[in-house]
Scaffold this motif. Structure first.
Motif, mmCIF file in Angstrom:
data_model
loop_
_atom_site.group_PDB
_atom_site.id
_atom_site.type_symbol
_atom_site.label_atom_id
_atom_site.label_comp_id
_atom_site.label_asym_id
_atom_site.label_seq_id
_atom_site.Cartn_x
_atom_site.Cartn_y
_atom_site.Cartn_z
ATOM 1 N N HIS A 254 0.826 -1.210 0.000
ATOM 2 C CA HIS A 254 0.000 0.000 0.000
ATOM 3 C C HIS A 254 0.862 1.263 0.000
ATOM 4 O O HIS A 254 0.519 2.261 -0.651
ATOM 5 C CB HIS A 254 -0.940 -0.003 1.202
ATOM 6 C CG HIS A 254 -2.001 -1.060 1.123
ATOM 7 N ND1 HIS A 254 -2.901 -1.128 0.087
ATOM 8 C CD2 HIS A 254 -2.292 -2.112 1.945
ATOM 9 C CE1 HIS A 254 -3.713 -2.164 0.266
ATOM 10 N NE2 HIS A 254 -3.355 -2.771 1.390
ATOM 11 N N ASP B 284 0.917 4.255 -2.845
ATOM 12 C CA ASP B 284 0.906 5.697 -2.606
ATOM 13 C C ASP B 284 2.088 6.361 -3.305
ATOM 14 O O ASP B 284 1.931 7.407 -3.960
ATOM 15 C CB ASP B 284 0.961 5.961 -1.104
ATOM 16 C CG ASP B 284 0.955 7.445 -0.778
ATOM 17 O OD1 ASP B 284 0.087 8.171 -1.295
ATOM 18 O OD2 ASP B 284 1.832 7.882 -0.001
ATOM 19 N N HIS C 9 1.487 6.737 -6.937
ATOM 20 C CA HIS C 9 0.303 7.540 -7.285
ATOM 21 C C HIS C 9 -0.874 6.708 -7.779
ATOM 22 O O HIS C 9 -1.532 7.050 -8.774
ATOM 23 C CB HIS C 9 0.653 8.599 -8.332
ATOM 24 C CG HIS C 9 1.636 9.631 -7.843
ATOM 25 N ND1 HIS C 9 2.997 9.514 -8.044
ATOM 26 C CD2 HIS C 9 1.445 10.782 -7.161
ATOM 27 C CE1 HIS C 9 3.616 10.554 -7.509
ATOM 28 N NE2 HIS C 9 2.691 11.337 -6.960
ATOM 29 N N PRO D 170 -4.672 5.568 -7.884
ATOM 30 C CA PRO D 170 -5.882 6.356 -7.613
ATOM 31 C C PRO D 170 -6.346 6.218 -6.170
ATOM 32 O O PRO D 170 -6.784 7.200 -5.561
ATOM 33 C CB PRO D 170 -6.902 5.770 -8.597
ATOM 34 C CG PRO D 170 -6.076 5.252 -9.727
ATOM 35 C CD PRO D 170 -4.820 4.730 -9.100
ATOM 36 N N ASP D 171 -6.266 5.013 -5.622
ATOM 37 C CA ASP D 171 -6.600 4.779 -4.222
ATOM 38 C C ASP D 171 -5.600 3.764 -3.658
ATOM 39 O O ASP D 171 -5.749 2.561 -3.870
ATOM 40 C CB ASP D 171 -8.024 4.240 -4.084
ATOM 41 C CG ASP D 171 -8.435 4.052 -2.622
ATOM 42 O OD1 ASP D 171 -7.597 4.312 -1.735
ATOM 43 O OD2 ASP D 171 -9.579 3.639 -2.392
ATOM 44 N N ALA E 63 -5.258 2.472 -0.952
ATOM 45 C CA ALA E 63 -5.843 1.460 -0.066
ATOM 46 C C ALA E 63 -6.391 0.273 -0.833
ATOM 47 O O ALA E 63 -6.608 -0.794 -0.246
ATOM 48 C CB ALA E 63 -6.945 2.092 0.786
ATOM 49 N N THR E 64 -6.614 0.437 -2.135
ATOM 50 C CA THR E 64 -7.221 -0.642 -2.913
ATOM 51 C C THR E 64 -6.233 -1.341 -3.847
ATOM 52 O O THR E 64 -6.622 -2.242 -4.581
ATOM 53 C CB THR E 64 -8.399 -0.120 -3.749
ATOM 54 O OG1 THR E 64 -7.916 0.821 -4.718
ATOM 55 C CG2 THR E 64 -9.439 0.546 -2.862
ATOM 56 N N ASP F 111 -5.236 -1.800 -9.189
ATOM 57 C CA ASP F 111 -6.306 -2.173 -8.266
ATOM 58 C C ASP F 111 -6.560 -3.663 -8.427
ATOM 59 O O ASP F 111 -5.967 -4.329 -9.283
ATOM 60 C CB ASP F 111 -7.583 -1.355 -8.513
ATOM 61 C CG ASP F 111 -8.063 -1.425 -9.956
ATOM 62 O OD1 ASP F 111 -8.227 -2.551 -10.477
ATOM 63 O OD2 ASP F 111 -8.270 -0.361 -10.572
#
Length: 470
Positions: free
Chosen positions: A96, A100, A103, A105-106, A108-109, A284
Motif C-alpha cells: 500500500h 501511494d 500515485h 488512484p486509491d 488502499a485498494t 487495483d
C-alpha cells in the motif's frame, strides 16, 4: 594434569587445511563449526569486494539496526501467514505504501506481492495480463490463442523468458546504434488485438536510460479510443522505481498514466535492501484475475497466495519496511540526490578526459555508461580487466541487436560509493588507460562475454576458475 591429555590443534593446523575437499562427493564426516567457518570465510575472500562491485545494482550496505532485524527474522518462513501474522501484515503495508508512492488512484485498494526480485515480479505481472486478456477474449466470443507481448531489446532477459516459458509471441523492438530505448511509434506499429501488454522500462539494464513512458501511454490511449484495444502498460521499474519518485516527483511514469496497470520494483536495488526482495503492484484488484490466486489451508488457516516461490524468508521484507520507516521520503530523497550528484560528477569527469563518450548523459538513474572515443589501441575489455587488478569490478559488454557493435562499460553508483572513492576510480582509470596506450595490447579475437550476451560462456569461465568444470 593427565600426561596423555593432548592440546587441540589450532584451526589452521588441522587436516582440513592441508587436505583437498572433493566438491563432487557428499562428505562422510562432519567438521568443527569454527573450522568450517574459517574454510569458507577465507575461500570467499577470492570473490570481489562488494563495495567495489560497480557492475551490480544490488544493495551492498545497510545500517546495523537493519542487519539486526534481518538476523531476528531469518527463521521466519514468510508464507506461514497464520503463524506469523505480523510479518504478513508488513508485506501488505509495504504494498500500500508503494501504491501511494506510485500515485495509485486509491492506495488502499491496490493489490500486490513481495517477490524474490523483479524477475519474479515481471513474470507474475505479465501472467496476470495474459490471463485477463484471455478472459476478455472469451467473454467477447473471440479466439484466445496466439497472444503477444510488446517490449524493447533494452529490457532484462526475464522478458524473453516470460515469452518463452508462457508461450507468448515476443514482439521485441530492436535497439539502434544511435538509440537505446523504444519509441511510442515502435510500440504502436506492433500492437494488435492479441497484445496482452506492452512493457516499458524506467532505467534500462544496459544503458540506464528510461523509455518515454508517458508517450507510450498516450499512444495506447489513442489505440484504445480508435481501435477498442485496451492494452495495459506494465512498467519495469526494477531500479528506476525507487529513483524517479524522489529525483523527479513530477515526472508522470506511474499510475498517474491511464494505461499503466502494473509496476515492478526491486527493493534490493535502489530500494536499498540486501538481496533478495522485489515488488509487484497492480493499479487495483481488478487487474489480478481471481483464478490466479490460490488458497491453501494446510498451514493452519486459509491463505491466498500469488507467487511462484512458496516458502521464502521474511527477513528482507521486514528490512524493506525498516527502510520505509527509517528513511521516509526525505531520507530516500537525500540518498538519491547524493547518488545522482556523484554519477553526474563521474559523467563530467569521464567526458572531460576526452577518452570517453557518455551514452546516457540524462541520468535517469545513478548509472554511468560510456565507451571509448576513437581507436586508442585497446578496447573496453582490456580496460575492464586492468581495473580489476586494482579491485574495481566495472563490466564491459556489447549491446543487443541491432546495436551489437556498441561496446561499453557501466558504473552503477550506489549509496556506498563516495566521492572520495570516485576520485580514486578516476585516478585508476587514468593510470590504466595510460598503461594500455603504451602497451597497445593485441586485439582479442573474441570479446569477453558478459552475463547478458553469453551467460553460458560466463558460467563456464567461473566454473573453470574454481575447478568445477567436468
Amino acid at each position: 594434569m593427565s600426561s596423555d591429555r593432548r592440546t587441540t590443534p589450532p584451526i589452521h593446523g588441522r587436516a582440513s587445511f592441508r587436505t583437498a575437499i572433493d566438491r563432487t562427493e557428499f562428505p562422510e564426516h562432519g567438521l568443527d563449526p569454527d573450522e568450517v567457518y574459517e574454510l569458507l570465510h577465507t575461500g570467499l575472500m577470492l570473490d570481489g569486494r562488494e563495495t567495489l562491485n560497480l557492475a551490480s545494482f544490488v544493495t551492498t550496505w545497510m545500517e546495523p539496526q537493519a542487519e539486526a532485524l534481518i538476523h531476528d527474522t531469518l527463521r521466519k518462513n514468510h508464507i506461514d501467514h497464520e503463524e506469523y501474522p505480523v510479518a504478513s501484515l508488513v508485506e501488505e503495508a509495504c504494498v500500500h505504501m508503494l501504491g501511494d508512492l506510485f500515485h495509485a488512484p486509491d492506495p488502499a485498494t491496490v493489490v500486490g506481492v513481495a517477490t524474490i526480485g523483479s524477475s519474479e515480479a515481471i513474470m507474475l505481472g505479465l501472467l496476470a495480463h495474459k490471463r485477463a486478456w484471455q478472459h476478455r477474449r472469451q467473454a467477447a466470443g473471440e479466439p484466445a490463442d496466439r497472444p503477444n507481448v510488446v517490449f524493447g531489446a533494452e529490457t532484462h532477459v526475464v522478458w524473453d523468458k516470460f515469452a518463452n516459458y508462457f508461450d507468448v509471441e515476443m514482439r521485441k523492438i530492436p535497439m539502434r546504434p544511435d538509440r537505446y530505448t523504444i519509441t511510442a511509434e515502435d510500440v504502436a506499429s506492433r500492437v494488435d488485438e492479441r497484445t496482452i501488454a506492452v512493457g516499458a522500462v524506467l532505467g534500462t539494464t544496459h544503458i540506464g536510460e528510461a523509455d518515454p513512458i508517458a508517450d507510450i501511454d498516450a499512444a495506447l490511449v489513442r489505440i484504445k479510443a480508435d481501435r477498442g484495444w485496451d492494452v495495459p502498460l506494465h512498467v519495469d521499474g526494477a531500479s528506476g522505481a525507487f529513483i524517479a519518485p524522489f529525483a523527479e516527483p513530477d515526472l508522470a511514469w506511474d499510475f498517474r498514466l491511464e494505461q499503466v496497470a502494473s509496476i515492478n520494483a526491486s527493493g534490493h536495488k535502489y530500494g536499498l535492501v540486501y538481496p533478495g526482495v522485489g515488488w509487484l503492484v497492480f493499479r487495483d484488484a481488478s487487474r489480478l484475475p481471481e483464478d490466479l490466486v490460490f488458497s491453501v489451508n494446510y498451514l493452519g488457516g486459509a491463505q491466498p497466495t500469488y507467487t511462484f516461490n512458496f516458502s521464502r524468508g521474511s527477513a528482507m521484507i521486514q528490512a524493506q519496511m525498516y527502510n520505509f520507516l527509517r528513511l521516509g521520503r526525505d531520507g530516500y530523497t537525500a540518498i538519491v540526490e547524493t547518488m545522482l550528484a556523484n554519477a553526474r560528477y563521474l559523467n563530467e569527469a569521464l567526458k572531460a578526459t576526452g577518452r570517453f563518450e557518455i551514452l546516457n548523459p540524462g541520468l535517469a538513474e545513478p548509472v554511468v555508461t560510456f565507451r571509448l572515443s576513437g581507436d586508442p589501441g585497446y578496447d573496453v575489455y582490456h580496460l575492464s580487466a586492468r581495473l580489476r587488478e586494482n579491485g574495481w569490478i566495472v563490466p564491459a559488454y556489447s549491446l543487443p541487436p541491432d546495436a551489437e557493435d556498441v561496446h561499453l562499460m557501466r558504473v552503477v553508483v550506489r549509496l556506498d560509493l563516495s566521492r572520495l572513492m570516485i576520485d580514486q576510480l578516476l585516478r585508476d582509470l587514468d593510470l590504466a588507460c595510460t598503461a594500455l596506450e603504451a602497451e597497445s595490447p593485441v586485439p582479442r579475437a573474441h570479446h569477453a562475454p558478459d552475463l547478458w550476451t553469453a551467460p553460458a560462456h560466463a558460467a563456464a569461465r567461473s566454473k573453470a576458475r574454481t575447478g568445477l568444470r567436468r
